[in-house]
Scaffold this motif. Structure first.
Motif, PDB file in Angstrom:
ATOM      1  N   GLY A 154      32.176 -11.963 -26.690  1.00 22.68           N
ATOM      2  CA  GLY A 154      32.524 -12.562 -27.977  1.00 22.68           C
ATOM      3  C   GLY A 154      32.770 -11.500 -29.041  1.00 22.68           C
ATOM      4  N   ALA A 155      32.059 -10.378 -28.940  1.00 22.85           N
ATOM      5  CA  ALA A 155      32.256  -9.293 -29.913  1.00 22.85           C
ATOM      6  C   ALA A 155      33.665  -8.720 -29.794  1.00 22.85           C
ATOM      7  CB  ALA A 155      31.211  -8.198 -29.692  1.00 22.85           C
ATOM      8  N   LEU A 156      34.192  -8.668 -28.564  1.00 22.17           N
ATOM      9  CA  LEU A 156      35.563  -8.193 -28.377  1.00 22.17           C
ATOM     10  C   LEU A 156      36.555  -9.169 -29.004  1.00 22.17           C
ATOM     11  CD1 LEU A 156      35.321  -7.077 -24.614  1.00 22.17           C
ATOM     12  CD2 LEU A 156      35.088  -5.649 -26.657  1.00 22.17           C
ATOM     13  N   VAL A 157      36.234 -10.452 -28.874  1.00 19.81           N
ATOM     14  CA  VAL A 157      37.095 -11.472 -29.483  1.00 19.81           C
ATOM     15  C   VAL A 157      37.039 -11.341 -31.010  1.00 19.81           C
ATOM     16  CG1 VAL A 157      37.486 -13.954 -29.750  1.00 19.81           C
ATOM     17  CG2 VAL A 157      36.761 -13.033 -27.526  1.00 19.81           C
ATOM     18  N   ALA A 158      35.841 -11.153 -31.526  1.00 14.94           N
ATOM     19  CA  ALA A 158      35.684 -11.020 -32.978  1.00 14.94           C
ATOM     20  C   ALA A 158      36.507  -9.847 -33.507  1.00 14.94           C
ATOM     21  CB  ALA A 158      34.206 -10.838 -33.331  1.00 14.94           C
ATOM     22  N   ASP A 159      36.474  -8.728 -32.776  1.00 15.47           N
ATOM     23  CA  ASP A 159      37.272  -7.561 -33.189  1.00 15.47           C
ATOM     24  C   ASP A 159      38.758  -7.910 -33.240  1.00 15.47           C
ATOM     25  OD1 ASP A 159      35.012  -6.075 -33.299  1.00 15.47           O
ATOM     26  OD2 ASP A 159      35.326  -5.028 -31.388  1.00 15.47           O
ATOM     27  N   ALA A 160      39.213  -8.644 -32.226  1.00 18.37           N
ATOM     28  CA  ALA A 160      40.638  -9.002 -32.173  1.00 18.37           C
ATOM     29  C   ALA A 160      41.005  -9.926 -33.312  1.00 18.37           C
ATOM     30  CB  ALA A 160      40.966  -9.641 -30.830  1.00 18.37           C
ATOM     31  N   VAL A 161      40.117 -10.889 -33.588  1.00 15.81           N
ATOM     32  CA  VAL A 161      40.377 -11.836 -34.678  1.00 15.81           C
ATOM     33  C   VAL A 161      40.492 -11.075 -35.997  1.00 15.81           C
ATOM     34  CG1 VAL A 161      39.321 -13.698 -36.026  1.00 15.81           C
ATOM     35  CG2 VAL A 161      39.358 -13.826 -33.514  1.00 15.81           C
ATOM     36  N   ARG A 162      39.548 -10.168 -36.219  1.00 13.75           N
ATOM     37  CA  ARG A 162      39.584  -9.383 -37.467  1.00 13.75           C
ATOM     38  C   ARG A 162      40.813  -8.475 -37.493  1.00 13.75           C
ATOM     39  NH1 ARG A 162      33.460  -9.236 -36.958  1.00 13.75           N
ATOM     40  NH2 ARG A 162      32.843 -10.745 -38.567  1.00 13.75           N
ATOM     41  N   GLY A 163      41.175  -7.962 -36.302  1.00 12.11           N
ATOM     42  CA  GLY A 163      42.346  -7.090 -36.214  1.00 12.11           C
ATOM     43  C   GLY A 163      43.637  -7.780 -36.640  1.00 12.11           C
ATOM     44  N   LEU A 164      43.651  -9.105 -36.534  1.00 11.71           N
ATOM     45  CA  LEU A 164      44.826  -9.868 -36.964  1.00 11.71           C
ATOM     46  C   LEU A 164      44.877 -10.031 -38.479  1.00 11.71           C
ATOM     47  CD1 LEU A 164      44.975 -12.809 -34.393  1.00 11.71           C
ATOM     48  CD2 LEU A 164      46.708 -11.062 -34.788  1.00 11.71           C
ATOM     49  N   ILE A 195      44.564 -14.529 -28.139  1.00 15.64           N
ATOM     50  CA  ILE A 195      44.560 -14.285 -29.580  1.00 15.64           C
ATOM     51  C   ILE A 195      45.475 -13.097 -29.782  1.00 15.64           C
ATOM     52  CG2 ILE A 195      43.162 -13.761 -31.616  1.00 15.64           C
ATOM     53  CD1 ILE A 195      41.031 -14.443 -28.892  1.00 15.64           C
ATOM     54  N   CYS A 196      46.645 -13.351 -30.349  1.00 15.30           N
ATOM     55  CA  CYS A 196      47.670 -12.320 -30.411  1.00 15.30           C
ATOM     56  C   CYS A 196      47.858 -11.804 -28.988  1.00 15.30           C
ATOM     57  CB  CYS A 196      47.281 -11.241 -31.419  1.00 15.30           C
ATOM     58  SG  CYS A 196      48.735 -10.329 -31.987  1.00 15.30           S
ATOM     59  N   ASP A 197      47.657 -10.526 -28.718  1.00 13.94           N
ATOM     60  CA  ASP A 197      47.825 -10.075 -27.333  1.00 13.94           C
ATOM     61  C   ASP A 197      46.505  -9.979 -26.582  1.00 13.94           C
ATOM     62  OD1 ASP A 197      46.810  -7.875 -28.594  1.00 13.94           O
ATOM     63  OD2 ASP A 197      48.100  -6.435 -27.578  1.00 13.94           O
ATOM     64  N   LEU A 198      45.418 -10.425 -27.186  1.00 15.76           N
ATOM     65  CA  LEU A 198      44.120 -10.387 -26.489  1.00 15.76           C
ATOM     66  C   LEU A 198      43.948 -11.640 -25.637  1.00 15.76           C
ATOM     67  CD1 LEU A 198      41.501  -8.461 -26.553  1.00 15.76           C
ATOM     68  CD2 LEU A 198      40.439 -10.458 -27.610  1.00 15.76           C
ATOM     69  N   GLU A 199      43.732 -11.428 -24.370  1.00 14.33           N
ATOM     70  CA  GLU A 199      43.547 -12.543 -23.446  1.00 14.33           C
ATOM     71  C   GLU A 199      42.057 -12.710 -23.151  1.00 14.33           C
ATOM     72  OE1 GLU A 199      45.920 -11.899 -19.985  1.00 14.33           O
ATOM     73  OE2 GLU A 199      47.789 -11.798 -21.117  1.00 14.33           O
ATOM     74  N   VAL A 200      41.603 -13.941 -23.196  1.00 14.65           N
ATOM     75  CA  VAL A 200      40.182 -14.232 -22.978  1.00 14.65           C
ATOM     76  C   VAL A 200      40.073 -15.320 -21.923  1.00 14.65           C
ATOM     77  CG1 VAL A 200      38.019 -14.910 -24.085  1.00 14.65           C
ATOM     78  CG2 VAL A 200      39.792 -13.763 -25.433  1.00 14.65           C
ATOM     79  N   ALA A 201      39.176 -15.123 -20.975  1.00 15.72           N
ATOM     80  CA  ALA A 201      39.034 -16.116 -19.910  1.00 15.72           C
ATOM     81  C   ALA A 201      37.588 -16.208 -19.464  1.00 15.72           C
ATOM     82  CB  ALA A 201      39.915 -15.714 -18.724  1.00 15.72           C
ATOM     83  N   ARG A 202      37.242 -17.356 -18.966  1.00 12.73           N
ATOM     84  CA  ARG A 202      35.897 -17.560 -18.428  1.00 12.73           C
ATOM     85  C   ARG A 202      35.936 -18.593 -17.309  1.00 12.73           C
ATOM     86  NH1 ARG A 202      31.485 -20.797 -20.407  1.00 12.73           N
ATOM     87  NH2 ARG A 202      31.832 -21.668 -18.374  1.00 12.73           N
ATOM     88  N   THR A 203      34.977 -18.517 -16.418  1.00 16.73           N
ATOM     89  CA  THR A 203      34.800 -19.571 -15.419  1.00 16.73           C
ATOM     90  C   THR A 203      33.338 -19.600 -15.027  1.00 16.73           C
ATOM     91  OG1 THR A 203      35.693 -20.556 -13.390  1.00 16.73           O
ATOM     92  CG2 THR A 203      35.237 -18.192 -13.329  1.00 16.73           C
ATOM     93  N   GLY A 204      32.943 -20.694 -14.384  1.00 21.78           N
ATOM     94  CA  GLY A 204      31.556 -20.821 -13.928  1.00 21.78           C
ATOM     95  C   GLY A 204      30.604 -20.965 -15.094  1.00 21.78           C
ATOM     96  N   LEU A 205      29.468 -20.291 -14.991  1.00 18.44           N
ATOM     97  CA  LEU A 205      28.455 -20.370 -16.036  1.00 18.44           C
ATOM     98  C   LEU A 205      28.431 -19.072 -16.839  1.00 18.44           C
ATOM     99  CD1 LEU A 205      25.476 -21.847 -13.930  1.00 18.44           C
ATOM    100  CD2 LEU A 205      27.150 -23.112 -15.307  1.00 18.44           C
ATOM    101  N   SER A 206      28.251 -19.196 -18.144  1.00 20.05           N
ATOM    102  CA  SER A 206      27.966 -18.021 -18.969  1.00 20.05           C
ATOM    103  C   SER A 206      26.495 -17.653 -18.758  1.00 20.05           C
ATOM    104  CB  SER A 206      28.226 -18.344 -20.439  1.00 20.05           C
ATOM    105  OG  SER A 206      27.287 -19.309 -20.877  1.00 20.05           O
ATOM    106  N   SER A 207      26.083 -16.534 -19.307  1.00 13.92           N
ATOM    107  CA  SER A 207      24.668 -16.148 -19.185  1.00 13.92           C
ATOM    108  C   SER A 207      23.759 -17.232 -19.747  1.00 13.92           C
ATOM    109  CB  SER A 207      24.412 -14.825 -19.919  1.00 13.92           C
ATOM    110  OG  SER A 207      25.094 -13.774 -19.277  1.00 13.92           O
ATOM    111  N   LYS A 208      24.145 -17.757 -20.899  1.00 10.76           N
ATOM    112  CA  LYS A 208      23.320 -18.787 -21.534  1.00 10.76           C
ATOM    113  C   LYS A 208      23.245 -20.031 -20.658  1.00 10.76           C
ATOM    114  CE  LYS A 208      24.426 -20.955 -25.581  1.00 10.76           C
ATOM    115  NZ  LYS A 208      24.996 -20.919 -26.952  1.00 10.76           N
ATOM    116  N   GLU A 209      24.375 -20.400 -20.104  1.00 12.10           N
ATOM    117  CA  GLU A 209      24.396 -21.588 -19.245  1.00 12.10           C
ATOM    118  C   GLU A 209      23.624 -21.359 -17.942  1.00 12.10           C
ATOM    119  OE1 GLU A 209      28.817 -23.180 -20.726  1.00 12.10           O
ATOM    120  OE2 GLU A 209      28.618 -21.822 -19.005  1.00 12.10           O
ATOM    121  N   ALA A 210      23.729 -20.147 -17.398  1.00  9.61           N
ATOM    122  CA  ALA A 210      22.998 -19.838 -16.160  1.00  9.61           C
ATOM    123  C   ALA A 210      21.498 -19.899 -16.423  1.00  9.61           C
ATOM    124  CB  ALA A 210      23.407 -18.460 -15.644  1.00  9.61           C
TER     125      ALA A 210
END
Lengths: 452, 452
Positions: free
Chosen positions: B193-203, B337-352
């Motif tokens: 999420g921190a990488l996503v936050a950086d990208a969002v701010r970068g925009l 987000i712009c050119d940042l690609e974000v993906a997930r599958t299965g369980l996150s740490s919190k969900e696990a």
């Protein structure tokens, strides 16, 4: 531990063994005939085509780096004999012209492959090149730089042949690609091969399929033309992309048994095996071994860097006292011709036929992204499934962008013996920049499922 | 057959039923409250952002097309009541202002979802928008075109919120994205999420995490500002991306039982079920149903077009006399987000953690292509695996190109209950334009395997 061959398989094994056993526990000595270690031969066409810089970029780890890890790499050293009983190898120091003998407890055989060379290709004239080692790449580079070459003929329409044809057209040469069978990339079905043929021709490459080479014409020690059963083609440079076979002469001479395909047979841990079981102390990995195709169950020779790396790693982990296995392959391959992406996994129709499967095929057209999203371009996906059970046997993809790596979805489905019916329910990533709401993978599975 | 809701789930069901049963065998009547059928709500941010043309591009099939297939779609018709005993529905013709009653044998409930609206969001002022229907998209478009809006506030940092923030910045507005939790896209782990936050701010988006909204300030019937627990943010336009909940009020009122999550529970064939088993003649699909997460085993509400399409298809096949099942989901999602690609599958740490798994995580950096190949850019891959068995529980990817769809490899591995150890042997597509010799997927699996 003695390693024969300093490329991906051998050096992966050395590195993994070293990770587990320190220099006090295991001495590692690696002999490489050539000048380079751990390089990407797959990158040579891109180097020749000018997309990638010099050979240095293609070297993952050089001998000095290995030496820092206490892996004694000796380039310019060719192993010339193995004595299984004495557990020694004889090694020729090529520059010094002298032989040495070294003992081993563990022998890692990773001698790679040798190019297939029909009698007509056995010609000492210059201007004739293989595409196997960085030395080959450097030789092509030097040749093309030395004079104003105009006509190139690439013989063999497999992955390397097509990639080299594209590289040479990028260099401004007139390029003819000669392929004996009816299509380029005969690892895909003819209908998909036709799309590849269109793309090859679209690049301005003269594609000659169904044409067999008879001889090379040379004069003044230089190649001048390629003589085929359908005319003679002028050639300032000839590139041979005729495939490779396992480099097992040394093993054979030492009495190490070979597998059905001429490659070394191994167990799951990469120990060399023969009719009497494991050959004590001898391991093998990379382009010199045969592998099991997990769908057909057959032994095959599949010389690919990705397998060599995995097998080398597995061997090294086991040599180092760990446990790892390499179960086999499922025939995944991808390539790119200009912007055309081509991919396959599992069995082609011909291979499924040969393996005895009764099967259906389904071919669909879709797009890489949501149809309305900028950059959406077409993609063709073909699925092959067992008729009675729906078992996914193989898949092929041809597209213009974000197409080829979708083969991984099919590869993992094949690996896990999924049926196309079950595949229709798969939870794959969807968002308009990445896929239509039904990913092409799912549309193809759905169409195949409709035929079961 | 009566269909409630004319979007993906309902119309897929109608189409599939029609493929199997002709007009003489099954009458199909579909009621849609709005003006459109089968549209891609996921495309709205790209429409607002100017990447995609008008709403027409987002409509997969319009009512006229369905009518050609003898599917009687009535837009502007809202179903207001269901009588299970009489097998009738009451329908309001919104324009005409009159009610009709229609009987059914098969009721397909596909009423979708309703946006979550806290008390503070219940405000009649203009300039406040959801992002759910094409009508919402048109309203935002009209609002932005009607005057020189300068300040936009997007409330909610999930997929839609981030996509809308990007769309509005593309339109030249000053954009603040307000998210109550500590990170945008809380479906990925905090480090990703921190990488996503950086990208969002970068925009150039002002990202305010850990901030709760208290109220909307309005004057002259127009929104003017968003009041948060950390100050007031000026706003000419407010977009609400606060998630949705299943639209099941009508079902509830009719006595159809609801599942734990508030969504309709169904069996594998999409028949609605309750404590007493199948509810006779009632089927459901899409954003109004709950699904089973195949890793945690839990019931969840996952409103995604891709599931809606699949469930609708399954329902329609079964209604038409065929057989198909929707086993569940594994939580795959991708976005950009712009050119940042974000993906997930299965369980996150919190969900696990919540599911009770004991697990390890492994995060690696690699590249989309061979490191030496033009266009190679970094990618971060995180894998979550059960500690004792190595069972792959989930994966997350953040990268700049050719990254997000690699999640499909993990998704299919999760689906098939692979271990990260077995994954290290997978035969994935390799060629320099497409992957390093070890695909990032395999490198991540390898690192996780080392921790088992």
């Amino acid at each position: 531990m003695i390693v024969i061959g300093g490329d991906a398989a051998g050096m992966s094994a050395a590195s993994q063994a070293r990770r587990r056993l320190g220099p006090g526990e295991l001495e590692i000595l690696a002999f490489e005939r050539g000048d380079f270690t751990s390089y990407s031969a797959c990158g040579i066409p891109y180097w020749v085509g000018g997309l990638v810089g010099g050979p240095d970029e293609l070297i993952a780890r050089d001998p000095a780096t290995f030496r820092k890890d206490h892996i004694d790499v000796r380039t310019g050293h060719e192993v010339t004999g193995i004595n299984l009983d004495a557990r020694t190898v004889t090694v020729r120091d090529i520059a010094a012209g002298k032989d040495i003998t070294e003992g081993y407890d563990v022998l890692m055989y990773a001698a790679g492959a040798v190019p297939v060379r029909p009698a007509w290709a056995d010609n000492p004239a210059s201007g004739i090149f293989g595409v196997q080692t960085l030395g080959d790449g450097a030789a092509i580079e030097a040749w093309l730089s030395s004079f104003d070459a105009r006509d190139a003929v690439v013989i063999g329409g497999g992955y390397i042949g097509v990639e080299m044809a594209e590289a040479l057209i990028r260099r401004g040469l007139r390029v003819t690609l000669v392929e004996r069978s009816g299509q380029p990339m005969s690892t895909v079905d003819p209908d998909m091969g036709a799309l590849v043929a269109d793309a090859v021709r679209g690049l301005g490459i003269e594609l000659r399929t169904g044409v067999a080479v008879r001889a090379l014409e040379t004069s003044d020690d230089r190649v001048r033309a390629v003589v085929t059963d359908d005319g003679t083609i002028p050639a300032d440079v000839v590139v041979l992309g005729l495939g490779v076979r396992p480099n097992t002469a040394l093993a054979d001479a030492a009495g190490i048994p070979l597998g059905d395909t001429g490659g070394l047979a191994t167990d799951l841990r990469q120990r060399v095996t023969g009719p009497d079981g494991v050959v004590d102390g001898v391991w093998a990995a990379g382009d010199c071994v045969q592998v099991t195709h997990l769908v057909s169950g057959k032994s095959l020779h599949v010389p690919l860097g990705t397998h060599a790396n995995k097998q080398g790693r597995v061997a090294g982990i086991n040599i180092g006292g760990g446990y790892a296995t390499f179960p086999g392959v499922i025939g995944t391959a991808v390539t790119k011709i200009c912007d055309l992406e081509v991919a396959r996994t599992g069995l082609s129709s011909k291979e499924a036929e040969a393996a005895g499967f009764r099967f259906v095929t389904a071919t669909i057209e879709s797009t890489n992204r949501a149809g309305y999203f900028p950059g959406a371009v077409p993609m063709t996906v073909k699925v092959i499934a067992e008729k009675d059970t729906g078992l996914l046997l193989g898949a092929q993809i041809v597209g213009r962008a974000e197409a080829a790596k979708r083969i991984d979805a099919f590869a993992i489905a094949v690996w896990n013996r999924m049926t196309v019916v079950e595949m229709t329910a798969l939870d794959l990533g969807y968002a308009p920049p990445f896929a239509p709401v039904w990913d092409p993978v799912l549309i193809a599975a759905r169409k195949a499922a409709d035929k079961i």
